[in-house]
Design a protein around this motif. Sequence first.
Motif, PDB file in Angstrom:
ATOM      1  N   THR A   8      40.618  49.768  30.666  1.00 16.51           N
ATOM      2  CA  THR A   8      38.983  49.004  31.089  1.00 16.51           C
ATOM      3  C   THR A   8      39.752  48.724  33.156  1.00 16.51           C
ATOM      4  OG1 THR A   8      37.611  48.892  28.881  1.00 16.51           O
ATOM      5  CG2 THR A   8      36.821  48.616  31.696  1.00 16.51           C
ATOM      6  N   SER A 192      42.849  43.728  34.287  1.00 13.47           N
ATOM      7  CA  SER A 192      42.730  43.927  33.501  1.00 13.47           C
ATOM      8  C   SER A 192      42.102  42.108  33.130  1.00 13.47           C
ATOM      9  CB  SER A 192      43.065  44.663  32.598  1.00 13.47           C
ATOM     10  OG  SER A 192      44.193  46.014  32.309  1.00 13.47           O
ATOM     11  N   ASN A 193      41.774  42.533  31.864  1.00 16.68           N
ATOM     12  CA  ASN A 193      41.446  41.083  30.775  1.00 16.68           C
ATOM     13  C   ASN A 193      42.755  40.408  30.938  1.00 16.68           C
ATOM     14  OD1 ASN A 193      42.027  38.855  28.994  1.00 16.68           O
ATOM     15  ND2 ASN A 193      39.784  39.544  28.028  1.00 16.68           N
ATOM     16  N   SER A 197      44.687  41.665  27.501  1.00 19.43           N
ATOM     17  CA  SER A 197      45.374  42.975  28.101  1.00 19.43           C
ATOM     18  C   SER A 197      46.843  42.061  28.657  1.00 19.43           C
ATOM     19  CB  SER A 197      44.318  43.307  29.424  1.00 19.43           C
ATOM     20  OG  SER A 197      43.546  43.888  27.915  1.00 19.43           O
ATOM     21  N   PRO A 221      39.901  40.098  37.922  1.00 19.23           N
ATOM     22  CA  PRO A 221      39.061  40.813  36.741  1.00 19.23           C
ATOM     23  C   PRO A 221      38.030  40.373  36.698  1.00 19.23           C
ATOM     24  CG  PRO A 221      40.307  40.164  35.600  1.00 19.23           C
ATOM     25  CD  PRO A 221      41.144  39.786  37.010  1.00 19.23           C
ATOM     26  N   VAL A 228      33.394  40.984  34.970  1.00 20.91           N
ATOM     27  CA  VAL A 228      33.244  42.353  35.806  1.00 20.91           C
ATOM     28  C   VAL A 228      32.118  42.663  34.062  1.00 20.91           C
ATOM     29  CG1 VAL A 228      33.096  44.825  36.374  1.00 20.91           C
ATOM     30  CG2 VAL A 228      34.096  42.766  37.591  1.00 20.91           C
ATOM     31  N   THR A 285      36.087  45.294  44.925  1.00 15.55           N
ATOM     32  CA  THR A 285      36.931  45.317  44.275  1.00 15.55           C
ATOM     33  C   THR A 285      35.412  45.825  43.204  1.00 15.55           C
ATOM     34  OG1 THR A 285      36.620  43.544  42.326  1.00 15.55           O
ATOM     35  CG2 THR A 285      37.908  43.164  44.212  1.00 15.55           C
TER      36      THR A 285
HETATM   37  P1  GDP Z   1      40.261  46.222  27.984  1.00 16.13           P
HETATM   38  O1  GDP Z   1      41.610  46.695  27.481  1.00 16.13           O
HETATM   39  O2  GDP Z   1      39.847  47.490  27.451  1.00 16.13           O
HETATM   40  O3  GDP Z   1      39.765  44.841  27.916  1.00 16.13           O
HETATM   41  O4  GDP Z   1      40.206  45.524  29.391  1.00 16.13           O
HETATM   42  P2  GDP Z   1      41.027  45.344  30.761  1.00 16.13           P
HETATM   43  O5  GDP Z   1      42.198  44.329  29.927  1.00 16.13           O
HETATM   44  O6  GDP Z   1      41.828  46.659  30.958  1.00 16.13           O
HETATM   45  O7  GDP Z   1      39.929  45.406  31.302  1.00 16.13           O
HETATM   46  C1  GDP Z   1      38.784  44.193  31.282  1.00 16.13           C
HETATM   47  C2  GDP Z   1      38.921  43.321  31.984  1.00 16.13           C
HETATM   48  O8  GDP Z   1      38.081  44.201  33.705  1.00 16.13           O
HETATM   49  C3  GDP Z   1      37.647  42.942  32.005  1.00 16.13           C
HETATM   50  O9  GDP Z   1      37.531  41.180  32.301  1.00 16.13           O
HETATM   51  C4  GDP Z   1      36.339  43.049  33.529  1.00 16.13           C
HETATM   52  O10 GDP Z   1      36.569  41.524  34.341  1.00 16.13           O
HETATM   53  C5  GDP Z   1      37.732  43.850  34.811  1.00 16.13           C
HETATM   54  N1  GDP Z   1      36.985  44.765  35.040  1.00 16.13           N
HETATM   55  C6  GDP Z   1      36.386  45.930  34.648  1.00 16.13           C
HETATM   56  N2  GDP Z   1      35.728  46.627  35.911  1.00 16.13           N
HETATM   57  C7  GDP Z   1      36.059  46.023  37.055  1.00 16.13           C
HETATM   58  C8  GDP Z   1      35.663  46.312  38.026  1.00 16.13           C
HETATM   59  O11 GDP Z   1      35.106  47.737  38.366  1.00 16.13           O
HETATM   60  N3  GDP Z   1      35.540  45.828  39.103  1.00 16.13           N
HETATM   61  C9  GDP Z   1      37.319  44.272  38.572  1.00 16.13           C
HETATM   62  N4  GDP Z   1      37.562  44.256  39.906  1.00 16.13           N
HETATM   63  N5  GDP Z   1      36.977  43.940  37.408  1.00 16.13           N
HETATM   64  C10 GDP Z   1      37.052  45.559  36.513  1.00 16.13           C
END
Ligand code: GDP
Length: 304
Positions: A8, A192-193, A197, A221, A228, A285
Amino acid sequence: MIILSGGTGSPKLIDGLRKLIPDEEISVIVNTGEDIWSSGVFITPDIDTVLYLFAGILDKNKWWSIVGDTHHTFQQMKELGQNEILPLGDRDRAVNLVRTEMLNDGLTLMEATDEISRRFGIKANIIPMSDETVTAMIETPEGRIHFQEFWVTKKGIPEVLSFEHEGAEKAKLSPAAKSVLEKEDLVIIGPSNPMTSIGPILALPEMKEILKSKKVIAISPIIGNAPVSGPAGKLMASKGLEVSSRGVAELYKDFIDIFVYDIRDDVLNPEELEAMGIQAIALDTMMTDEEKRVNLAREILKLF
Ligand code: GDP
């Protein structure tokens, strides 16, 4: 340039980056710690999100699945009493069926990903972190469950006693990931998390050591004391970590050069990071639309 990605936050940043640099110059090392078998199909959600992003078919409202996909198969299966954890769309399922067939034919996950990328006409280098299985397992008061069951079926509600990346110590960094890390010097750890992640990628033997020799920029994140979106906060707390951008920086401090936190963040003290030899940069961000995604990507490129 290499980006470490989940499904995400980092894909949002990649969406911005690809407006500024050619896809051929982008390598994405993708988390596979949330992969799951379901109804005979091998689903690797973060790889799919990155594939669909580069193929131009990603649903950018959800940041997963194919835009405009239908759910006839899922519905029919449900009517037949087959309750799948992930509500796969029909086209999405087709991609996953093709991948599963390739794996059954003996291809590695990397080979299957390469072949699917080629068939989609993707120019970027999308690399599963490992060809071996690593699985995020969550310990709850009712028992140990797969991350997808915790997050999708149980909506992240159960108390998290602990969690682990099962298989990570035995898994190897995929040869393709290793090879790209040998060639490239710039690494972005996307927002990312950090637990489910980025955590599994960092948990692979060698990964942290390799990062120490690179120029690494990480983007938080978490803004203030909350992510977020998603379960990062709950999972960090279960490990006794502070749920904040400072907590994220603490996790990455041994191998990052620059830490980007949000301009709205009032928890992180940049001087604390500077004292550890890490440059702290405040940027906007919140990537709520394409313009913001491109703007953040442009600011990050200036940091290299
Ligand atoms: P997952 O695999 O679907 O869990 O996705 P990721 O780990 O790649 O992304 C999730 C993380 O992205 C979460 O901890 C969110 O806080 C962070 N996140 C999502 N959108 C945004 C954004 O626009 N800005 C920032 N800084 N963090 C984001």
